[in-house]
Every structure is written in structure tokens, then in C-alpha cells.
Write a protein that holds these residues in place. Structure first.
Motif, PDB file in Angstrom:
ATOM      1  N   UNK A  98     -24.089  60.394 134.245  1.00  0.00           N
ATOM      2  CA  UNK A  98     -22.963  61.255 134.611  1.00  0.00           C
ATOM      3  C   UNK A  98     -22.129  61.594 133.367  1.00  0.00           C
ATOM      4  N   UNK A  99     -21.643  62.835 133.309  1.00  0.00           N
ATOM      5  CA  UNK A  99     -20.814  63.236 132.169  1.00  0.00           C
ATOM      6  C   UNK A  99     -19.513  63.857 132.682  1.00  0.00           C
ATOM      7  N   UNK A 100     -18.471  63.733 131.878  1.00  0.00           N
ATOM      8  CA  UNK A 100     -17.137  64.292 132.143  1.00  0.00           C
ATOM      9  C   UNK A 100     -16.651  64.066 133.579  1.00  0.00           C
ATOM     10  N   UNK A 101     -16.480  65.134 134.393  1.00  0.00           N
ATOM     11  CA  UNK A 101     -15.911  65.003 135.741  1.00  0.00           C
ATOM     12  C   UNK A 101     -16.873  64.331 136.735  1.00  0.00           C
ATOM     13  N   UNK A 102     -18.127  64.140 136.388  1.00  0.00           N
ATOM     14  CA  UNK A 102     -19.092  63.503 137.296  1.00  0.00           C
ATOM     15  C   UNK A 102     -18.921  61.989 137.346  1.00  0.00           C
ATOM     16  N   UNK A 147     -15.799  66.982 122.392  1.00  0.00           N
ATOM     17  CA  UNK A 147     -17.112  66.459 122.786  1.00  0.00           C
ATOM     18  C   UNK A 147     -17.098  66.084 124.260  1.00  0.00           C
ATOM     19  N   UNK A 148     -18.219  65.493 124.740  1.00  0.00           N
ATOM     20  CA  UNK A 148     -18.343  65.105 126.143  1.00  0.00           C
ATOM     21  C   UNK A 148     -18.130  63.599 126.300  1.00  0.00           C
ATOM     22  N   UNK A 149     -17.692  63.209 127.491  1.00  0.00           N
ATOM     23  CA  UNK A 149     -17.584  61.795 127.842  1.00  0.00           C
ATOM     24  C   UNK A 149     -18.821  61.469 128.672  1.00  0.00           C
ATOM     25  N   UNK A 150     -19.676  60.581 128.160  1.00  0.00           N
ATOM     26  CA  UNK A 150     -20.938  60.262 128.823  1.00  0.00           C
ATOM     27  C   UNK A 150     -20.929  58.806 129.243  1.00  0.00           C
ATOM     28  N   UNK A 151     -21.290  58.562 130.514  1.00  0.00           N
ATOM     29  CA  UNK A 151     -21.366  57.184 131.014  1.00  0.00           C
ATOM     30  C   UNK A 151     -22.672  56.570 130.522  1.00  0.00           C
TER      31      UNK A 151
END
Length: 173
Positions: free
Chosen positions: A11-15, A48-52
């Protein structure tokens, strides 16, 4: 109606569904546990993106990185691993109990080539008619094959009679 495409990957960002996450910044430094909104803000600030990365932990671990670049690197790694992978094939050599020496040498040459390529060799010795009365001749021939290739191959399946044929499988050392 068409179903939405199934997303694979983390999951990334709002996910991301966690309320608190352990954040690792783009330099690989641990920033500590913080609310998801603050982590998203930090990622946006960096562009950048926030990645779990780890989702099944008590507090999920998220990292700030360029997700497109990350996926591309992963694809490259997988392709490289596939390229280096060797599929072992099973090649078959068919013999008869009263094979001539030259014919045997030709078959032996092929077997050497197969072992150099890293393939296994199945030696099939077919008996016809009255040859069935002398299985010891076939066993003698397969023992000769085994002795000739002892330095380059090991016996994986010992010589065994199966109906009208005797079978042995050799694998490269």
C-alpha cells in the motif's frame, strides 16, 4: 461492468490503513513512531511516496521513497534472477544390448555434451525378442556406462528393469 484493476504490491500514500506508523526517511534514517498524517506530510514535503514496507508488525513500517523507481528496480532484480536460472533438462539416450563399439562411442560423446550443459541423462536399454532371455548383458552394458562416466556424473536412479527395457538416470556432478 468491468471490475477495477487489482493492485499488487505494498500500500502507498492514502492506501495505508494504520493510524500510527514507524517512519524511515529517504536517507534510510529511522524517524520514529508517528501518526499517519504526519508521515504523509513528510513524504509530500520530500516530493516522494510513503510506502508500507512491513504491514504485519504491531506498528507498520513505512518508508519515504520514489515508488515508480522502486518498482522498476524490483522488476530488474527479478528479470536478472530469471536470466541466471538454469533449467535442468532430462535427455534420453537409447541403447540396445548388442551395440557396436563405434555406435557406443557416438552415444557416449552425446552424453558428455549433455553433462557439460548441466543436463541429466536417462539411459534406456531396450530389449527385443530373444534378447529378453539375457538381461545380464544389459546390466553389464549399463555398468560399463556407469564406469565410463563415473568422473563426470553420478547415478541418480540405479539400473532397473521396467517391462522390456532397463532404465538408469545419471546426473552431472
Amino acid at each position: 461492468m468491468q471490475a477495477p484493476p487489482v493492485k499488487d504490491g505494498p500500500p502507498i500514500n492514502q492506501e495505508i490503513r494504520a493510524t500510527r506508523v514507524l517512519l524511515i526517511d529517504q536517507n534510510g534514517e529511522k524517524q520514529g513512531v508517528m501518526p499517519l498524517s504526519a508521515a504523509l506530510e513528510a513524504a509530500e514535503e520530500a516530493g516522494l511516496d510513503l510506502v508500507q514496507i512491513v504491514g504485519n508488525a504491531e506498528t507498520p513500517v513505512c518508508k519515504i521513497l520514489d515508488y515508480g523507481k522502486h518498482r522498476f528496480q524490483e522488476q530488474k532484480k527479478k528479470a536478472e534472477a530469471r536470466k541466471r536460472q538454469k533449467v535442468v533438462e532430462l535427455k534420453e539416450i537409447k541403447l540396445r544390448p548388442n551395440i557396436d563399439t563405434h555406435d557406443y562411442d557416438v552415444k557416449a560423446k552425446s552424453m558428455h555434451r549433455f553433462f557439460e550443459d548441466g543436463d541429466k541423462v536417462k539411459v534406456t536399454l531396450r530389449f527385443r525378442g530373444r534378447e529378453m532371455a539375457h538381461p545380464e548383458l544389459g546390466m553389464k552394458l549399463l555398468n560399463k556406462v556407469q564406469a565410463d562416466f563415473d568422473d563426470v556424473a553420478k547415478v541418480e536412479y540405479a539400473p532397473r528393469m521396467e517391462g522390456r527395457q532397463m532404465i538408469m538416470i545419471l546426473a552431472p556432478r
